[in-house]
Design an enzyme around this catalytic site. Structure first.
Site, PDB file in Angstrom:
ATOM      1  N   LYS A 284       0.817  -1.221   0.000  1.00  0.00           N
ATOM      2  CA  LYS A 284       0.000   0.000   0.000  1.00  0.00           C
ATOM      3  C   LYS A 284       0.854   1.278   0.000  1.00  0.00           C
ATOM      4  O   LYS A 284       0.461   2.278  -0.589  1.00  0.00           O
ATOM      5  CB  LYS A 284      -0.930   0.015   1.216  1.00  0.00           C
ATOM      6  CG  LYS A 284      -2.021  -1.060   1.154  1.00  0.00           C
ATOM      7  CD  LYS A 284      -2.942  -0.964   2.357  1.00  0.00           C
ATOM      8  CE  LYS A 284      -3.885  -2.152   2.404  1.00  0.00           C
ATOM      9  NZ  LYS A 284      -4.847  -2.062   3.503  1.00  0.00           N
TER      10      LYS A 284
ATOM     11  N   GLY B   7      -7.579   1.002  20.067  1.00  0.00           N
ATOM     12  CA  GLY B   7      -6.556   0.620  19.100  1.00  0.00           C
ATOM     13  C   GLY B   7      -5.949   1.834  18.422  1.00  0.00           C
ATOM     14  O   GLY B   7      -6.576   2.899  18.355  1.00  0.00           O
ATOM     15  N   ALA B   8      -4.720   1.661  17.924  1.00  0.00           N
ATOM     16  CA  ALA B   8      -4.013   2.772  17.278  1.00  0.00           C
ATOM     17  C   ALA B   8      -3.173   2.265  16.109  1.00  0.00           C
ATOM     18  O   ALA B   8      -2.119   2.812  15.807  1.00  0.00           O
ATOM     19  CB  ALA B   8      -3.143   3.488  18.305  1.00  0.00           C
TER      20      ALA B   8
ATOM     21  N   ILE C 203     -14.693  -3.845  14.290  1.00  0.00           N
ATOM     22  CA  ILE C 203     -14.301  -4.099  12.902  1.00  0.00           C
ATOM     23  C   ILE C 203     -13.803  -5.529  12.711  1.00  0.00           C
ATOM     24  O   ILE C 203     -13.555  -5.953  11.594  1.00  0.00           O
ATOM     25  CB  ILE C 203     -13.310  -3.052  12.362  1.00  0.00           C
ATOM     26  CG1 ILE C 203     -11.938  -3.162  13.014  1.00  0.00           C
ATOM     27  CG2 ILE C 203     -13.865  -1.657  12.536  1.00  0.00           C
ATOM     28  CD1 ILE C 203     -10.879  -2.413  12.220  1.00  0.00           C
TER      29      ILE C 203
HETATM   30  P1  NAP Z   1      -2.427  -3.242  13.419  1.00  0.00           P
HETATM   31  O1  NAP Z   1      -1.974  -2.047  12.657  1.00  0.00           O
HETATM   32  O2  NAP Z   1      -1.486  -4.365  13.610  1.00  0.00           O
HETATM   33  O3  NAP Z   1      -2.915  -2.734  14.880  1.00  0.00           O
HETATM   34  C1  NAP Z   1      -3.329  -3.669  15.846  1.00  0.00           C
HETATM   35  C2  NAP Z   1      -3.945  -2.948  17.055  1.00  0.00           C
HETATM   36  O4  NAP Z   1      -4.436  -3.952  17.947  1.00  0.00           O
HETATM   37  C3  NAP Z   1      -2.960  -2.086  17.838  1.00  0.00           C
HETATM   38  O5  NAP Z   1      -3.639  -0.993  18.390  1.00  0.00           O
HETATM   39  C4  NAP Z   1      -2.502  -3.055  18.925  1.00  0.00           C
HETATM   40  O6  NAP Z   1      -2.056  -2.415  20.096  1.00  0.00           O
HETATM   41  C5  NAP Z   1      -3.799  -3.768  19.227  1.00  0.00           C
HETATM   42  N1  NAP Z   1      -3.543  -5.083  19.844  1.00  0.00           N
HETATM   43  C6  NAP Z   1      -3.111  -6.208  19.212  1.00  0.00           C
HETATM   44  N2  NAP Z   1      -2.979  -7.202  20.111  1.00  0.00           N
HETATM   45  C7  NAP Z   1      -3.302  -6.675  21.332  1.00  0.00           C
HETATM   46  C8  NAP Z   1      -3.356  -7.200  22.646  1.00  0.00           C
HETATM   47  N3  NAP Z   1      -3.042  -8.472  22.905  1.00  0.00           N
HETATM   48  N4  NAP Z   1      -3.777  -6.388  23.660  1.00  0.00           N
HETATM   49  C9  NAP Z   1      -4.105  -5.101  23.400  1.00  0.00           C
HETATM   50  N5  NAP Z   1      -4.074  -4.536  22.176  1.00  0.00           N
HETATM   51  C10 NAP Z   1      -3.676  -5.317  21.149  1.00  0.00           C
HETATM   52  O7  NAP Z   1      -3.715  -3.886  12.756  1.00  0.00           O
HETATM   53  P2  NAP Z   1      -4.877  -3.152  11.921  1.00  0.00           P
HETATM   54  O8  NAP Z   1      -4.542  -3.176  10.499  1.00  0.00           O
HETATM   55  O9  NAP Z   1      -5.168  -1.858  12.571  1.00  0.00           O
HETATM   56  O10 NAP Z   1      -6.094  -4.195  12.113  1.00  0.00           O
HETATM   57  C11 NAP Z   1      -6.678  -4.392  13.388  1.00  0.00           C
HETATM   58  C12 NAP Z   1      -7.859  -5.365  13.268  1.00  0.00           C
HETATM   59  O11 NAP Z   1      -8.846  -4.835  12.421  1.00  0.00           O
HETATM   60  C13 NAP Z   1      -7.494  -6.724  12.682  1.00  0.00           C
HETATM   61  O12 NAP Z   1      -8.229  -7.690  13.398  1.00  0.00           O
HETATM   62  C14 NAP Z   1      -8.000  -6.657  11.261  1.00  0.00           C
HETATM   63  O13 NAP Z   1      -8.366  -7.915  10.738  1.00  0.00           O
HETATM   64  C15 NAP Z   1      -9.230  -5.778  11.442  1.00  0.00           C
HETATM   65  N6  NAP Z   1      -9.591  -5.040  10.217  1.00  0.00           N
HETATM   66  C16 NAP Z   1     -10.865  -5.161   9.756  1.00  0.00           C
HETATM   67  C17 NAP Z   1     -11.241  -4.462   8.627  1.00  0.00           C
HETATM   68  C18 NAP Z   1     -12.638  -4.600   8.080  1.00  0.00           C
HETATM   69  O14 NAP Z   1     -12.827  -4.308   6.902  1.00  0.00           O
HETATM   70  N7  NAP Z   1     -13.608  -4.991   8.882  1.00  0.00           N
HETATM   71  C19 NAP Z   1     -10.318  -3.610   7.971  1.00  0.00           C
HETATM   72  C20 NAP Z   1      -9.026  -3.499   8.502  1.00  0.00           C
HETATM   73  C21 NAP Z   1      -8.664  -4.216   9.627  1.00  0.00           C
HETATM   74  P3  NAP Z   1      -0.487  -2.025  20.273  1.00  0.00           P
HETATM   75  O15 NAP Z   1      -0.289  -0.765  19.504  1.00  0.00           O
HETATM   76  O16 NAP Z   1      -0.336  -1.874  21.735  1.00  0.00           O
HETATM   77  O17 NAP Z   1       0.311  -3.177  19.702  1.00  0.00           O
END
Ligand code: NAP
Length: 282
Positions: free
Chosen positions: A69, A132-133, A221
């Site tokens: 991306k 989340g961030a 999400i």
């Molecule tokens: P990412 O950039 O890796 O961010 C992950 C987030 O989850 C961070 O804020 C992380 O916190 C937090 N996290 C992960 N494990 C954790 C834990 N054990 N305890 C507390 N916080 C935790 O991922 P992303 O791209 O944002 O995606 C996040 C989720 O959204 C995924 O499940 C993805 O499949 C889903 N998603 C869905 C859609 C949709 O179309 N519905 C689109 C995009 C993403 P830290 O910063 O502390 O690590």
């Protein structure tokens, strides 16, 4: 495939697991269009050349998935505001001059889902709490601010990452450590989980919703399972809820419209098809 056919594709590495061909294939069939949507695996070492020379690919446009991306973003001649805010493009098209245009439609997908399943949500929502961030949170915060949400509280395990988003998005956003969540929920009109917590195979999202007003909209999400524990807990105390599948489907709408000239709908047939493919029971 005829050479006249307009062709688009999901590009990334790998692309085998992407549901985009299923989604766009459903819409092409539904609208009886003579187009095609495939998969193009672009190895990382070829990505820069592929996107810089996109006009020679034979595609009228593409979706872009990980890890390309940012490379796609850098190759674009024109970018929409969301892509600029994200520093990443997930939807590409060639304009009439052959220039490569890029958009980021994740935030629009989030908004489209809420607009469809909770119409009028933004007239009631002034204060949002975003858990989340990561990348998804960045897109959602941009989207919420674009709709005039006046306060976005970003709560994250790693406070520093929430602070980076506060610094990017400015005074309507505020970063918080996780232990402030209870107090923040008291004034929330909207609660959004953007972490991976609660997803099948991941740790649960442990959260006490007692302070949250019962009028607040709760959305997750994560869409595997479709009704996450967060949504179950919220629904059982009377909060309106919206699941995350629609975000995935709505983010595909602008690309399809751009490549094939018809604005498609996210309907029950599409939801059922994707849920079946994901193996998710409703
Ligand atoms: P990412 O950039 O890796 O961010 C992950 C987030 O989850 C961070 O804020 C992380 O916190 C937090 N996290 C992960 N494990 C954790 C834990 N054990 N305890 C507390 N916080 C935790 O991922 P992303 O791209 O944002 O995606 C996040 C989720 O959204 C995924 O499940 C993805 O499949 C889903 N998603 C869905 C859609 C949709 O179309 N519905 C689109 C995009 C993403 P830290 O910063 O502390 O690590």
């Amino acid at each position: 495939m005829s050479s006249q056919k307009r062709k688009a594709a999901i590009t990334g590495f790998p692309v085998d697991q992407s549901r985009s061909p299923l989604v766009h294939g459903y819409w092409l069939k539904k609208h009886g269009l003579d187009g095609a949507y495939g998969r193009v695996a672009v190895p990382p070492e070829e990505a820069k050349t592929f996107f810089n020379d996109f006009k020679t690919s034979g595609l009228v446009g593409a979706n872009v998935t990980v890890p390309h991306k940012e490379v796609a973003f850098a190759a674009c001649d024109h970018l929409d505001e969301a892509a600029k805010a994200m520093g990443a493009a997930n939807t590409l098209w060639l304009d009439e001059t052959g220039a490569l245009c890029g958009a980021n439609t994740d935030g629009l997908g989030f908004l489209g889902n809420l607009d469809q399943l909770a119409p009028g949500w933004d007239s009631e929502s002034r204060t949002a709490v975003v858990l989340g961030a990561g990348g998804a949170a960045r897109a959602i915060i941009w989207a919420l601010l674009s709709r005039g949400i006046t306060a976005v509280h970003i709560v994250n395990r790693t406070f520093e990452k929430a602070k980076v988003l506060e610094d990017q998005f400015g005074s309507k956003t505020k970063a918080h450590p996780w232990d402030k969540l209870g107090t923040l929920l008291e004034d929330a009109d909207l609660l959004v989980n953007t972490t991976a917590l609660g997803m099948a195979g991941k740790a649960p999202l442990e959260i006490n919703l007692d302070p949250l007003p019962k009028s607040a909209l709760v959305t997750d999400i994560v869409y595997v399972p479709l009704e996450t524990d967060l949504l179950k807990q919220a629904a059982s105390r009377g909060n309106p809820t919206v699941d995350g599948l629609g975000m995935l489907l709505h983010q595909a709408v602008p690309g399809f419209e751009c490549w094939f000239g018809v604005r498609p709908e996210v309907d029950d047939g599409l939801r059922a098809l994707v849920l079946e493919d994901l193996g998710v029971k409703v």
